[in-house]
Structure formats: structure tokens, C-alpha cells
Design a protein around this motif. Structure first.
Motif, mmCIF file in Angstrom:
data_model
loop_
_atom_site.group_PDB
_atom_site.id
_atom_site.type_symbol
_atom_site.label_atom_id
_atom_site.label_comp_id
_atom_site.label_asym_id
_atom_site.label_seq_id
_atom_site.Cartn_x
_atom_site.Cartn_y
_atom_site.Cartn_z
ATOM 1 N N ALA A 5 0.831 -1.208 0.000
ATOM 2 C CA ALA A 5 0.000 0.000 0.000
ATOM 3 C C ALA A 5 0.863 1.254 0.000
ATOM 4 O O ALA A 5 0.535 2.253 -0.654
ATOM 5 N N LEU A 6 1.991 1.232 0.732
ATOM 6 C CA LEU A 6 2.892 2.378 0.747
ATOM 7 C C LEU A 6 3.499 2.612 -0.628
ATOM 8 O O LEU A 6 3.689 3.756 -1.060
ATOM 9 N N ILE A 7 3.806 1.534 -1.335
ATOM 10 C CA ILE A 7 4.347 1.660 -2.695
ATOM 11 C C ILE A 7 3.280 2.235 -3.630
ATOM 12 O O ILE A 7 3.559 3.108 -4.457
ATOM 13 N N ILE A 8 2.041 1.745 -3.485
ATOM 14 C CA ILE A 8 0.939 2.252 -4.324
ATOM 15 C C ILE A 8 0.711 3.735 -4.078
ATOM 16 O O ILE A 8 0.531 4.517 -5.017
ATOM 17 N N LEU A 9 0.739 4.140 -2.809
ATOM 18 C CA LEU A 9 0.533 5.545 -2.468
ATOM 19 C C LEU A 9 1.628 6.412 -3.091
ATOM 20 O O LEU A 9 1.354 7.525 -3.559
ATOM 21 N N SER A 10 2.855 5.915 -3.108
ATOM 22 C CA SER A 10 3.945 6.646 -3.748
ATOM 23 C C SER A 10 3.713 6.766 -5.247
ATOM 24 O O SER A 10 3.975 7.812 -5.851
ATOM 25 N N GLN A 11 3.218 5.696 -5.864
ATOM 26 C CA GLN A 11 3.027 5.689 -7.308
ATOM 27 C C GLN A 11 1.923 6.639 -7.746
ATOM 28 O O GLN A 11 2.010 7.248 -8.815
ATOM 29 N N LEU A 12 0.882 6.788 -6.936
ATOM 30 C CA LEU A 12 -0.235 7.655 -7.335
ATOM 31 C C LEU A 12 0.191 9.108 -7.507
ATOM 32 O O LEU A 12 -0.383 9.833 -8.320
ATOM 33 N N SER A 13 1.195 9.528 -6.740
ATOM 34 C CA SER A 13 1.645 10.915 -6.853
ATOM 35 C C SER A 13 2.200 11.215 -8.236
ATOM 36 O O SER A 13 2.210 12.365 -8.676
ATOM 37 N N ALA A 14 2.652 10.183 -8.954
ATOM 38 C CA ALA A 14 3.208 10.379 -10.291
ATOM 39 C C ALA A 14 2.126 10.656 -11.324
ATOM 40 O O ALA A 14 2.425 11.107 -12.433
ATOM 41 N N LEU A 15 0.874 10.382 -10.983
ATOM 42 C CA LEU A 15 -0.208 10.559 -11.951
ATOM 43 C C LEU A 15 -0.755 11.972 -11.968
ATOM 44 O O LEU A 15 -1.597 12.303 -12.805
ATOM 45 N N GLU A 16 -0.301 12.823 -11.034
ATOM 46 C CA GLU A 16 -0.795 14.196 -11.004
ATOM 47 C C GLU A 16 -0.281 14.973 -12.214
ATOM 48 O O GLU A 16 0.876 14.848 -12.608
ATOM 49 N N SER B 147 -5.845 15.151 -5.057
ATOM 50 C CA SER B 147 -4.918 15.368 -6.165
ATOM 51 C C SER B 147 -5.629 15.586 -7.494
ATOM 52 O O SER B 147 -4.976 15.799 -8.509
ATOM 53 N N GLY B 148 -6.941 15.481 -7.494
ATOM 54 C CA GLY B 148 -7.697 15.679 -8.720
ATOM 55 C C GLY B 148 -7.672 14.490 -9.655
ATOM 56 O O GLY B 148 -8.044 14.606 -10.830
ATOM 57 N N LEU B 149 -7.245 13.328 -9.138
ATOM 58 C CA LEU B 149 -7.191 12.139 -9.985
ATOM 59 C C LEU B 149 -8.574 11.553 -10.225
ATOM 60 O O LEU B 149 -8.818 10.923 -11.255
ATOM 61 N N ILE B 150 -9.469 11.704 -9.256
ATOM 62 C CA ILE B 150 -10.836 11.213 -9.402
ATOM 63 C C ILE B 150 -11.814 12.342 -9.088
ATOM 64 O O ILE B 150 -11.483 13.264 -8.344
ATOM 65 N N THR B 151 -13.000 12.234 -9.658
ATOM 66 C CA THR B 151 -14.033 13.234 -9.405
ATOM 67 C C THR B 151 -14.666 12.991 -8.036
ATOM 68 O O THR B 151 -14.503 11.918 -7.437
ATOM 69 N N LYS B 152 -15.415 13.973 -7.552
ATOM 70 C CA LYS B 152 -16.074 13.829 -6.254
ATOM 71 C C LYS B 152 -17.131 12.725 -6.298
ATOM 72 O O LYS B 152 -17.325 12.010 -5.308
ATOM 73 N N ASP B 153 -17.811 12.576 -7.427
ATOM 74 C CA ASP B 153 -18.813 11.503 -7.539
ATOM 75 C C ASP B 153 -18.148 10.131 -7.502
ATOM 76 O O ASP B 153 -18.631 9.209 -6.825
ATOM 77 N N LEU B 154 -17.033 9.979 -8.223
ATOM 78 C CA LEU B 154 -16.313 8.699 -8.196
ATOM 79 C C LEU B 154 -15.754 8.454 -6.800
ATOM 80 O O LEU B 154 -15.782 7.323 -6.302
ATOM 81 N N TYR B 155 -15.257 9.510 -6.169
ATOM 82 C CA TYR B 155 -14.763 9.388 -4.795
ATOM 83 C C TYR B 155 -15.870 8.912 -3.864
ATOM 84 O O TYR B 155 -15.654 8.028 -3.021
ATOM 85 N N ALA B 156 -17.069 9.468 -4.020
ATOM 86 C CA ALA B 156 -18.193 9.057 -3.181
ATOM 87 C C ALA B 156 -18.512 7.579 -3.389
ATOM 88 O O ALA B 156 -18.783 6.847 -2.430
ATOM 89 N N SER B 157 -18.476 7.118 -4.625
ATOM 90 C CA SER B 157 -18.759 5.706 -4.917
ATOM 91 C C SER B 157 -17.700 4.796 -4.302
ATOM 92 O O SER B 157 -18.015 3.745 -3.719
ATOM 93 N N VAL B 158 -16.436 5.198 -4.445
ATOM 94 C CA VAL B 158 -15.341 4.387 -3.899
ATOM 95 C C VAL B 158 -15.424 4.328 -2.378
ATOM 96 O O VAL B 158 -15.256 3.255 -1.772
#
Length: 613
Positions: A237-248, A438-449
Motif C-alpha cells: 500500500a505504501l508503494i501504491i501511495l507513492s506511485q499515485l503521486s506520479a499521476l498528477e 490530487s484531482g485524480l478522481i471526481t467527487k462523484d467517483l470518490y463518493a462511490s469508492v
């Protein structure tokens, strides 16, 4: 022109929470602040009174003003109303958590999250200075990750062996892949799909451990397997969290590769140094000069110094700063003194900070009003299908019993492992919040997740508790049945003479009577030793009734493994009990293939005869 954030900072430092509340509750008044805000002095239209913590006026005729040498405009002040609201919030968090765990039989974090949703910005917006509570919650998260590093039990990881690693990796990749496919199918772009999928990778060890402890399964082979897999899941999970920052933003190849290389480098290289090199280094240079009674405190100081060094190092290296915190804790995972001191000094504090984390850091950011949106609801329910990837890991659990595969107690182990891995919690929410911030997902998608993650924190623990209780009931029924049989046998023996009882005992032994064995094995902890011992018992035809192991923390420790088993093979052709035990002992010694086996003890029950070998 002063921004609202700058004005808020000035307000907190010199004007109390009342002005801060005006800033955030009345965005339309920005122009007023543009004209009236002065960095070298207070606002021109300030109120006449400022409440101090004690409840007195900050200035006035009572002598507490500037002329009286009191607080005046200097210092940080809060109002009584804000203080009282904060106390109500703390009380609500605690009560909601207790109600969820004691009455609803849910994880307490569910009640804490809903307390934050109801009282926080999503609904009532009653909590003063919500950013302060979010900050406290984030500090709690840092301490949680630090504790995860300190609590790493290297012996447990090695005892389970490769199977734990495989289950952890598949338990992370499978749900991510399913959620990724669902997001693509729903029409979201690549970045949003990856971010949404990553949310379903982590496993909450805390939720699972609580139920496993209640069911007395933690120190069984399947319990140790779950603990090992969940710990490795946290690292992933720590590796995944690091990787997500690259998608900004507009991600380049270098931006995508750098975080994962950095995270893996810190985890592998930094982890090796933390476990095998750093402890020897500080013991040879610093700790040898410290008195024994002060070693825990000295190690605590060194650990926090290491945190202050590794947090910026990992952050600026494009890995998650939580990776640095984890490695700092990992460096002291073998220290009993620090572990004891950390528990005594921080455990209660961590409990409250984590309550605040779930209520504020998570609850304040749950868009509960969007849950009334039909699209958010049905998409959230579809995303829960990703949990099938977690539950499916139970199919990889080896058969620790003589039952057929996916039958009897092996089926129990399959369900227990699957439901334990499916219980998501802290890191799932952290990843979801990071993705939306980070703006990777919308608020609606965030709500669903978030809805799907909330469901995962409720349903799997219920299923896990039900499974454990159901099979524990079966075991109790078998014990009661055995007691009835033994009671009936004792009644029969009462009418026999001593010679007749001896004769019947010999006949039972010769007629393949089942032996019941309690086998205690003391040996050096080694990679994959638990599956090896259980495989040896299976080859001997022993039916495992219960199996538990104990070992101290650290590397190269001594393990005590206790196995309760029945031997339905009995005795044949004049074979004695000692002969049968000699065969069992030889096979176990041979399978372990190590000279460090201290001893093997046998406690044997044959009908009415008890023997110790």
C-alpha cells in the motif's frame, strides 16, 4: 491582497476563532478583508472582546486588557463555545465507536466515521477549526505506520514462508485489477481508473486482528498466515501511495517510474539496512554507553530523529513520506525495550488520535449528501465486487488439516483468510482521499469508492466473526460428544473388576484404538517451518485438532509449536505406543532437517491410559 488562508492564519494567532469562523463561513466578505487586513496590525473592525481559555475577557474594565498586563491582542485564544463544541465532538466520537462495536458488532471505526460525518462539514458543520482535527488525525496516521514498523515480527514472516508473500501480492493485485476493469467499464479515464482501483488494494490488519483474537485464532497457522499477508499488504500500500503521486498533472515516463523505483528502493535497501545493519551500528557506537534502564528512552530518541530524517528524504525522493516513517519503526522491530516503552507511552494517545483520524481525516471528507445520488450508490455497489479478489485469496490457503480440500476445517481456513483479507480500513481511505485531493478522481467517483470501502469495513468482519463462531461451535459440539462417550465408558467400567478393566484396555489397544497426541516441538525459527511441520504430520496420517505456536520477537529465535492431533492408525501387529511415537518423532526430525531441534515431547491419551514421553 490577503488571501483567506493568510487571514485565517493571522486570525488564529491573534484574533480568536470567531474571526476565523467569519472568514470560512462568509466567503463573500473577501473584499472587506482586502481593505481592512493589515499585516502589521489587527483588523480595523475587530470585536471588542476576545475570550481567553479561562473564559475571561481579553480586554476591558476588568483589568485583563493591555493596561492590566493580560492577554490582550498577544497569543492564541479560543472561545468557550469552540472549546465546548470540541468536547462534544470527542464525546460523540467515543460513544459512536463504542456503540458500533458493542451493540452493532461492527468495527468501532464505522461509528467514529459517522460521528465525523454528522457533526463535521458534510452535514451539521458544527466542529470549530476542522483543519486542526484533521491535522491531529494525520499525526495519528503517522504513529500508526510507525507502530506497524515496530510491530513487524520477522519470525512470523519467516515461519509462514513463501505462501504468505504470494497471498499478500495476489490479495493486492486481484482487487485492484477488478476495480480497474470496473472503472474502465463505467467510462472513467486511465488516471481515474488506476486511482480508484488502487483504493481496494490494502487490508486492515487491525480489524482482522481484533476478530481473530476474539476467536483465539491469532497464533494458529492460518492466523499467522493472515498476519504475515496483511503486513506485506501494508508495505504494498505504501508503494501504491507513492506511485499515485506520479499521476498528477501531465505525467511523463520519468515521473511514473521515479516514484515506484524510489519506493521499492527505500523498502528493499532501506529495509535491509534498518533490520540488519542499523541496529548493529547503534549498538556498537551509542547503546553500549547507555545504562540498561535507559536504553528504551535512548532508542526512542534515535527513532524519532530517524523519522525526522527519513520523512523529507522519502517525500523529496517522490516516495510517500509514510514509507520513511515505516522504515524508522522497522529499524527497531527487534528491540523489546523500545517496543514496551512505545506501548506504554503512546498506545492510549494513538487510540484517541486514530479515533480523530477516522472521524475528521476520513469522516469530514465523506460526501454523505452524494450518497442520495442513485448513480453514486449503484456504482459504489458495483465497486464492491472488487472484494472478490480479496476473498479469493482464501483459495490459496494450504490444507493444514486431514480434511479434504475445501471441506471441514480447511473450508473454515479458506473463509477466515478470505474475509480477513477483504476487511479494508485505514490505508484504503488514505488512498481515496489522496486521489480526490490530487484531482485524480471526481467527487462523484470518490463518493462511490468511499461507499464501497465503507461496505468492506462492515460486511467482511461480520462474515469473519460468523465463520469463526460457527466452526468453534462445531468443535465444542465434538468435545461435548466425546465427553458423553467417555462418561458412558466410565459407567461401563464401574461394573468391572480391576483385572477385567486391564483386559479391556489391552483389547482396545490391539483393536486399533485411536491415539490422541499432544506434540510439543522446540526448535529454531526457520523459513516456512510451520507448513513443513504440518506436512510431516499429514504424511503420518495424523488428524490435526489444534495447532499453536509461540516465539519471541526478532531473528533466529526459538519457536515452540504445540500440536493436538489424533492418530486413527492406532497400533498394529504388537506395535507399542513407544514404537509409534518413535516413528512420529523420526519423521518430524527428518522433515525439519536442522540440528537446532531442542526436543520433542509427547503427551498421549489412549482410552483411559495417559502417558508422557
Amino acid at each position: 491582497m490577503a488571501t483567506r488562508v493568510e487571514a485565517a492564519l493571522w486570525s488564529m494567532m491573534g484574533h480568536g476563532a470567531r474571526q476565523l469562523k467569519r472568514l470560512f463561513l462568509n466567503p463573500a466578505e473577501d473584499d472587506m478583508y482586502d481593505h481592512n487586513f493589515d499585516y502589521n496590525g489587527p483588523l480595523e473592525e475587530e470585536e471588542d472582546y476576545y475570550r481567553s481559555l479561562a473564559g475571561g475577557d481579553a480586554k476591558g474594565d476588568d483589568g485583563h486588557g493591555d493596561d492590566g498586563g493580560g492577554h490582550g491582542e498577544f497569543g492564541v485564544h479560543i472561545t468557550y463555545e469552540d472549546l465546548y463544541a470540541a468536547m462534544i465532538f470527542f464525546t460523540a466520537i467515543y460513544v459512536a465507536g463504542v456503540f458500533a462495536s458493542r451493540v452493532l458488532k461492527m468495527p468501532s471505526l464505522v461509528g467514529e466515521i459517522f460521528a465525523g460525518i454528522i457533526l463535521g462539514p458534510p452535514l451539521a458543520d458544527y466542529i470549530p477549526n476542522p483543519e486542526a482535527f484533521v491535522l491531529l488525525g494525520e499525526i495519528g496516521l503517522i504513529l500508526l505506520v510507525l507502530e506497524a514498523g515496530i510491530d513487524i515480527d520477522l519470525s512470523t514472516l519467516s515461519l509462514i514462508g513463501t505462501r504468505g508473500i504470494i497471498i499478500a501480492i495476489i490479495g493486492s493485485i486481484a482487487p485492484i485489477a477488478i476495480a480497474l476493469a470496473i472503472a474502465f467499464a463505467l467510462g472513467f479515464d486511465t488516471k481515474a481508473s488506476i486511482a480508484a482501483g488502487a483504493t481496494f488494494g490494502p487490508t486492515s490488519l487491525g480489524i482482522a486482528m481484533n476478530i481473530l483474537r476474539q476467536g483465539k485464532i491469532v497464533n494458529t497457522p492460518v492466523g499467522q498466515l493472515i498476519v504475515s499477508a496483511a503486513v506485506i499488504d501494508d508495505m504494498i500500500a505504501l508503494i501504491i501511495l507513492s506511485q499515485l503521486s506520479a499521476l498528477e498533472g501531465d505525467a511523463t515516463v520519468a515521473q511514473i517510474v521515479a516514484p515506484i523505483v524510489s519506493a521499492l528502493g527505500f523498502l528493499i535497501v532501506g529495509g535491509y539496512i534498518a533490520v540488519f545493519i542499523f541496529p548493529k551500528l547503534i549498538n556498537a557506537t551509542i547503546m553500549k554507553k547507555v545504562p540498561q534502564e535507559q536504553k528504551g528512552k535512548a532508542e526512542m530518541i534515535i527513532m524519532f530523529a530517524l523519522i525526522l530524517a527519513l520523512m523529507p528524504a522519502t517525500y523529496y525522493a517522490k516516495a510517500s513520506f509514510l514509507m520513511g516513517v515505516f522504515i524508522a519503526g522497522l529499524a527497531f522491530c527487534r528491540s523489546h525495550d523500545l517496543h514496551h516503552l512505545f506501548v506504554t507511552q503512546f498506545k492510549r494517545l494513538m487510540q484517541w488520535l486514530m479515533r480523530i483520524f477516522f472521524a475528521a481525516s476520513i469522516g469530514f471528507q465523506v460526501p454523505i449528501k452524494d450518497f442520495g445520488n442513485g448513480t453514486v450508490i449503484w456504482q459504489g455497489l458495483v465497486f464492491t465486487l472488487a472484494l472478490l479478489g480479496k476473498i479469493g485469496t482464501g483459495l490459496l490457503v494450504p490444507n493444514f488439516t486431514q480434511s479434504g480440500r475445501f471441506q471441514g476445517f480447511h473450508l473454515r481456513d479458506v473463509f477466515v483468510t478470505g474475509f480477513s483479507m477483504a476487511a479494508e480500513g485505514e490505508f484504503a481511505f488514505v488512498i481515496a482521499v489522496f486521489a480526490v485531493d490530487s484531482g485524480l478522481i471526481t467527487k462523484d467517483l470518490y463518493a462511490s469508492v468511499v461507499l464501497a470501502v465503507l461496505i468492506s469495513t462492515i460486511l467482511p468482519p461480520f462474515a469473519l466473526r460468523y465463520t469463526i463462531n460457527r466452526y468453534n461451535k462445531k468443535s465444542e459440539d465434538k468435545v461435548q460428544e466425546a465427553i458423553k462417550i467417555e462418561y458412558h465408558r466410565q459407567e461401563t467400567l464401574e461394573h468391572l473388576t480391576e483385572d477385567e478393566r486391564e483386559k479391556q484396555l489391552r483389547e482396545n489397544i490391539l483393536n486399533d484404538t485411536t491415539l490422541f497426541l499432544c506434540i510439543q516441538i522446540q526448535c529454531k525459527s526457520a523459513w516456512g517451518i510451520l507448513p513443513t511441520i504440518l506436512t510431516a504430520c499429514q504424511k503420518l496420517g495424523l488428524e490435526i485438532i489444534d495447532n499453536r505456536s509461540w516465539h519471541p520477537r526478532g531473528i533466529d529465535t526459538t519457536m515452540v509449536n504445540e500440536i493436538y492431533a489424533s492418530d486413527p492408525n492406532g497400533l498394529h501387529g504388537g506395535e507399542s505406543v513407544a514404537d509409534r511415537l518413535s516413528i512420529v518423532q523420526h519423521n518430524i526430525f527428518t522433515s525439519l532437517r536442522q540440528n537446532e531441534v531442542s526436543d520433542i515431547w509427547f503427551f498421549v491419551f489412549i482410552s483411559s491410559c495417559i502417558c508422557l514421553f
